[in-house]
Design a protein around this motif. Structure first.
Motif, PDB file in Angstrom:
ATOM      1  N   VAL A 134       7.290   9.299  -0.496  1.00 47.12           N
ATOM      2  CA  VAL A 134       6.554   8.055  -0.672  1.00 47.12           C
ATOM      3  C   VAL A 134       6.669   7.254   0.618  1.00 47.12           C
ATOM      4  O   VAL A 134       7.756   7.132   1.188  1.00 47.12           O
ATOM      5  CB  VAL A 134       7.103   7.237  -1.855  1.00 47.12           C
ATOM      6  CG1 VAL A 134       6.229   6.009  -2.116  1.00 47.12           C
ATOM      7  CG2 VAL A 134       7.196   8.085  -3.106  1.00 47.12           C
ATOM      8  N   PHE A 135       5.540   6.707   1.079  1.00 46.64           N
ATOM      9  CA  PHE A 135       5.505   5.873   2.273  1.00 46.64           C
ATOM     10  C   PHE A 135       4.997   4.495   1.887  1.00 46.64           C
ATOM     11  O   PHE A 135       4.117   4.358   1.026  1.00 46.64           O
ATOM     12  CB  PHE A 135       4.603   6.487   3.345  1.00 46.64           C
ATOM     13  CG  PHE A 135       5.030   7.851   3.810  1.00 46.64           C
ATOM     14  CD1 PHE A 135       5.847   7.998   4.920  1.00 46.64           C
ATOM     15  CD2 PHE A 135       4.611   8.990   3.132  1.00 46.64           C
ATOM     16  CE1 PHE A 135       6.244   9.255   5.352  1.00 46.64           C
ATOM     17  CE2 PHE A 135       4.996  10.247   3.550  1.00 46.64           C
ATOM     18  CZ  PHE A 135       5.819  10.387   4.667  1.00 46.64           C
ATOM     19  N   ALA A 136       5.552   3.456   2.541  1.00 42.80           N
ATOM     20  CA  ALA A 136       5.124   2.091   2.254  1.00 42.80           C
ATOM     21  C   ALA A 136       5.401   1.202   3.460  1.00 42.80           C
ATOM     22  O   ALA A 136       6.282   1.493   4.284  1.00 42.80           O
ATOM     23  CB  ALA A 136       5.838   1.546   1.018  1.00 42.80           C
ATOM     24  N   LEU A 137       4.649   0.108   3.559  1.00 41.60           N
ATOM     25  CA  LEU A 137       4.871  -0.921   4.571  1.00 41.60           C
ATOM     26  C   LEU A 137       5.632  -2.074   3.949  1.00 41.60           C
ATOM     27  O   LEU A 137       5.420  -2.422   2.777  1.00 41.60           O
ATOM     28  CB  LEU A 137       3.540  -1.426   5.125  1.00 41.60           C
ATOM     29  CG  LEU A 137       2.699  -0.441   5.927  1.00 41.60           C
ATOM     30  CD1 LEU A 137       1.308  -1.007   6.156  1.00 41.60           C
ATOM     31  CD2 LEU A 137       3.375  -0.110   7.253  1.00 41.60           C
ATOM     32  N   CYS A 138       6.525  -2.684   4.725  1.00 38.43           N
ATOM     33  CA  CYS A 138       7.269  -3.855   4.275  1.00 38.43           C
ATOM     34  C   CYS A 138       7.217  -4.934   5.350  1.00 38.43           C
ATOM     35  O   CYS A 138       7.290  -4.627   6.552  1.00 38.43           O
ATOM     36  CB  CYS A 138       8.735  -3.509   3.969  1.00 38.43           C
ATOM     37  SG  CYS A 138       8.958  -2.601   2.433  1.00 38.43           S
ATOM     38  N   ASP A 139       7.091  -6.178   4.904  1.00 37.03           N
ATOM     39  CA  ASP A 139       7.083  -7.319   5.813  1.00 37.03           C
ATOM     40  C   ASP A 139       8.517  -7.798   5.998  1.00 37.03           C
ATOM     41  O   ASP A 139       9.136  -8.314   5.069  1.00 37.03           O
ATOM     42  CB  ASP A 139       6.207  -8.429   5.236  1.00 37.03           C
ATOM     43  CG  ASP A 139       6.005  -9.574   6.216  1.00 37.03           C
ATOM     44  OD1 ASP A 139       6.616  -9.540   7.303  1.00 37.03           O
ATOM     45  OD2 ASP A 139       5.253 -10.507   5.884  1.00 37.03           O
ATOM     46  N   VAL A 140       9.053  -7.636   7.206  1.00 32.10           N
ATOM     47  CA  VAL A 140      10.430  -8.044   7.502  1.00 32.10           C
ATOM     48  C   VAL A 140      10.443  -9.286   8.383  1.00 32.10           C
ATOM     49  O   VAL A 140      11.471  -9.619   8.980  1.00 32.10           O
ATOM     50  CB  VAL A 140      11.210  -6.896   8.184  1.00 32.10           C
ATOM     51  CG1 VAL A 140      11.325  -5.700   7.251  1.00 32.10           C
ATOM     52  CG2 VAL A 140      10.533  -6.484   9.493  1.00 32.10           C
ATOM     53  N   GLY A 141       9.295  -9.974   8.455  1.00 32.18           N
ATOM     54  CA  GLY A 141       9.196 -11.151   9.304  1.00 32.18           C
ATOM     55  C   GLY A 141       9.615 -12.420   8.594  1.00 32.18           C
ATOM     56  O   GLY A 141      10.429 -12.407   7.666  1.00 32.18           O
ATOM     57  N   THR A 142       9.038 -13.527   9.023  1.00 31.23           N
ATOM     58  CA  THR A 142       9.360 -14.843   8.479  1.00 31.23           C
ATOM     59  C   THR A 142       8.183 -15.333   7.633  1.00 31.23           C
ATOM     60  O   THR A 142       7.094 -14.732   7.649  1.00 31.23           O
ATOM     61  CB  THR A 142       9.615 -15.837   9.624  1.00 31.23           C
ATOM     62  OG1 THR A 142       8.382 -16.037  10.353  1.00 31.23           O
ATOM     63  CG2 THR A 142      10.692 -15.303  10.568  1.00 31.23           C
ATOM     64  N   PRO A 143       8.372 -16.433   6.877  1.00 35.86           N
ATOM     65  CA  PRO A 143       7.235 -16.979   6.118  1.00 35.86           C
ATOM     66  C   PRO A 143       6.069 -17.408   7.000  1.00 35.86           C
ATOM     67  O   PRO A 143       4.948 -17.554   6.515  1.00 35.86           O
ATOM     68  CB  PRO A 143       7.851 -18.174   5.397  1.00 35.86           C
ATOM     69  CG  PRO A 143       9.308 -17.869   5.304  1.00 35.86           C
ATOM     70  CD  PRO A 143       9.634 -17.119   6.548  1.00 35.86           C
ATOM     71  N   TRP A 144       6.324 -17.614   8.300  1.00 36.76           N
ATOM     72  CA  TRP A 144       5.272 -18.089   9.199  1.00 36.76           C
ATOM     73  C   TRP A 144       4.610 -16.963   9.993  1.00 36.76           C
ATOM     74  O   TRP A 144       3.512 -17.127  10.481  1.00 36.76           O
ATOM     75  CB  TRP A 144       5.857 -19.111  10.181  1.00 36.76           C
ATOM     76  CG  TRP A 144       6.472 -20.275   9.469  1.00 36.76           C
ATOM     77  CD1 TRP A 144       5.845 -21.385   9.001  1.00 36.76           C
ATOM     78  CD2 TRP A 144       7.846 -20.400   9.112  1.00 36.76           C
ATOM     79  NE1 TRP A 144       6.737 -22.211   8.371  1.00 36.76           N
ATOM     80  CE2 TRP A 144       7.985 -21.640   8.426  1.00 36.76           C
ATOM     81  CE3 TRP A 144       8.989 -19.604   9.291  1.00 36.76           C
ATOM     82  CZ2 TRP A 144       9.203 -22.092   7.930  1.00 36.76           C
ATOM     83  CZ3 TRP A 144      10.196 -20.047   8.798  1.00 36.76           C
ATOM     84  CH2 TRP A 144      10.292 -21.276   8.128  1.00 36.76           C
ATOM     85  N   ARG A 145       5.303 -15.835  10.091  1.00 40.60           N
ATOM     86  CA  ARG A 145       4.732 -14.735  10.878  1.00 40.60           C
ATOM     87  C   ARG A 145       5.164 -13.398  10.290  1.00 40.60           C
ATOM     88  O   ARG A 145       6.360 -13.142  10.105  1.00 40.60           O
ATOM     89  CB  ARG A 145       5.184 -14.830  12.335  1.00 40.60           C
ATOM     90  CG  ARG A 145       4.479 -13.834  13.256  1.00 40.60           C
ATOM     91  CD  ARG A 145       4.953 -13.971  14.695  1.00 40.60           C
ATOM     92  NE  ARG A 145       4.174 -13.131  15.576  1.00 40.60           N
ATOM     93  CZ  ARG A 145       3.049 -13.494  16.177  1.00 40.60           C
ATOM     94  NH1 ARG A 145       2.589 -14.727  15.999  1.00 40.60           N
ATOM     95  NH2 ARG A 145       2.394 -12.672  16.961  1.00 40.60           N
ATOM     96  N   SER A 157       0.818  -1.220   0.000  1.00 37.95           N
ATOM     97  CA  SER A 157       0.000   0.000   0.000  1.00 37.95           C
ATOM     98  C   SER A 157       0.854   1.274   0.000  1.00 37.95           C
ATOM     99  O   SER A 157       0.725   2.113   0.898  1.00 37.95           O
ATOM    100  CB  SER A 157      -0.969   0.009   1.177  1.00 37.95           C
ATOM    101  OG  SER A 157      -0.323   0.101   2.417  1.00 37.95           O
ATOM    102  N   PRO A 158       1.748   1.441  -0.995  1.00 35.33           N
ATOM    103  CA  PRO A 158       2.521   2.685  -1.051  1.00 35.33           C
ATOM    104  C   PRO A 158       1.600   3.880  -1.314  1.00 35.33           C
ATOM    105  O   PRO A 158       0.615   3.772  -2.048  1.00 35.33           O
ATOM    106  CB  PRO A 158       3.479   2.451  -2.221  1.00 35.33           C
ATOM    107  CG  PRO A 158       2.799   1.435  -3.073  1.00 35.33           C
ATOM    108  CD  PRO A 158       2.031   0.558  -2.146  1.00 35.33           C
TER     109      PRO A 158
END
Length: 409
Positions: free
Chosen positions: A223-234, A215-216
């Motif tokens: 520009v603002f955006a979210l990134c998933d820096v977790g693991t495939p499970w969480r 959702s940039p």
């Protein structure tokens, strides 16, 4: 003096053969145009457009480009209709949230076989289009390459322009962001394309983000955006930002984080970003987890607000339980598991207004409006928007469009 009066009388009443004397001009027709503009300039843009067909005097006065450009824009929620161009009379359906009324902006002036509106900047609408070849010999090449192009238009003036063509992968996987002065970004998982009108070409920049941006949004000059820096499970979400001038530069993207924030992102399931009111606040919207378990269900939709000046979060609103149940949430028992794959919700909006569309909510949208006084308790204003035109079975998306005459393609 008598001759002057006689001349005026002869102009006010003209004898036409077979018709007799025409009635004298109405007083409003005798007003100077600047006086007429001063009077009609008190109307809204929507009211001005409705007045244009009244008479020739109004049509001429209300067609002046400087006058139209001086009117405040009409803020609308434009719907990304699933089959907008399939209609024999293609148009853009939009909601005027001030009066909760739907209006239709005709797009039949666009000479493209198919198109899909995706975003907007002040007065301008951006669409993915199939630019059909002009000659029969180019049909085979067009079908083989099938490149997409971004077009920009002003629906109120009927003018449009094509931007340089792009590959179909950009239209399938890219998020289009538009800002003032003709700046356009197309953001994908690995790269971003930046367009500016002066060189009339696209520039490609690597993103250098830890994961696909979610959702940039483009707000002010960043520009603002979210990134998933977790693991495939969480999942573990982080907020990143980049100034437009730093794309591809040394500074580039940087995380926005404070030690005081703690686990603010961990309480969300599938969060999204939207612009808050005033252009200096971010809205974070997502399902509120009932616990920190991986498969924990959501209890409602939560909206948090980040003040970019103070870098502090506050609770902006929670969806009422009775409204959340309409989207298939907030209940318990075996029926929830059966409906778990059918409660998908689309979140869209901006400038302090958020709309929600769901498969289980047909023919209407849920709407949240940020309260004018920041930090005021009460959770914002929640309401239903009904009477969506078109196909009530569809899952809608949308974007904010400031319709007006302040810019041309």
């Amino acid at each position: 003096m008598r001759e002057t009066h006689a001349a005026a009388d002869s102009e006010a009443s003209v004898d036409v053969a077979g018709l007799g004397a025409l009635p004298p001009a109405s007083p409003i027709q005798l007003l100077p145009q600047d006086v007429l503009h001063n009077v009609l300039g008190r109307l809204s843009l929507c009211e001005v457009l409705a007045c244009r067909p009244v008479c020739l005097t109004f049509r001429d006065a209300l067609s002046s480009t400087p006058f139209l450009a001086s009117l405040p824009p009409l803020r609308l929620l434009a719907l990304r209709h699933p089959r907008a161009a399939a209609s024999p009379h293609p148009s853009l359906h939009a909601l005027d949230p001030s009066f909760h009324r739907w209006i239709r902006l005709p797009l039949s002036f666009l000479p493209f076989p198919s198109f899909s509106p995706v975003t907007a900047s002040p007065s301008l609408l951006y669409l993915w289009v199939d630019a059909a070849p002009s000659s029969a010999s180019a049909v085979a090449t067009f079908a083989k390459n099938h490149t997409k192009s971004l077009a920009v238009c002003n629906p109120l003036t009927g003018f449009h322009r094509l931007l340089p063509p792009l590959g179909s992968a950009w239209s399938r996987h890219g998020t289009v962001l538009a800002g003032p002065d003709g700046a356009v970004l197309v953001v994908t998982e690995l790269a971003a394309l930046s367009y500016a009108p002066s060189p009339d070409r696209w520039l490609k920049f690597p993103l250098s983000l830890p994961s696909k941006p979610r959702s940039p949004i483009l707000m002010a000059d960043s520009v603002f955006a979210l990134c998933d820096v977790g693991t495939p499970w969480r999942s573990q979400w982080k907020l990143f930002s980049c100034r437009l001038g730093d794309l591809g530069g040394v500074r580039g993207w940087a995380p926005l984080e404070q030690q005081e924030w703690g686990n603010v992102f961990d309480i969300f399931k599938r969060p999204r970003l939207l612009a808050g009111a005033g252009g200096c606040r971010l809205l974070l919207i997502g399902g509120l987890r009932s616990s920190f378990a991986v498969d924990a269900p959501c209890s409602t939709v939560l909206i948090l607000r980040l003040d970019l000046a103070t870098m502090e979060w506050d609770d902006a609103g929670k969806m009422p339980p009775e409204m959340y149940r309409c989207f298939g949430g907030g209940a318990s028992g075996p029926s929830v598991a059966a409906a778990g794959g059918n409660n998908k919700v689309k979140v869209f909006g901006g400038d302090g207004k958020v709309w929600f569309s769901g498969k289980r909510v047909k023919g209407k949208l849920a709407m949240w409006e940020e309260e004018e006084e920041v930090g005021k308790s009460g959770g914002g204003l929640w309401s239903w928007v009904e009477g969506i035109p078109g196909y009530p079975e569809a899952m809608y998306r949308g974007f904010i469009f400031d319709a007006g005459f302040t810019a041309t393609p």
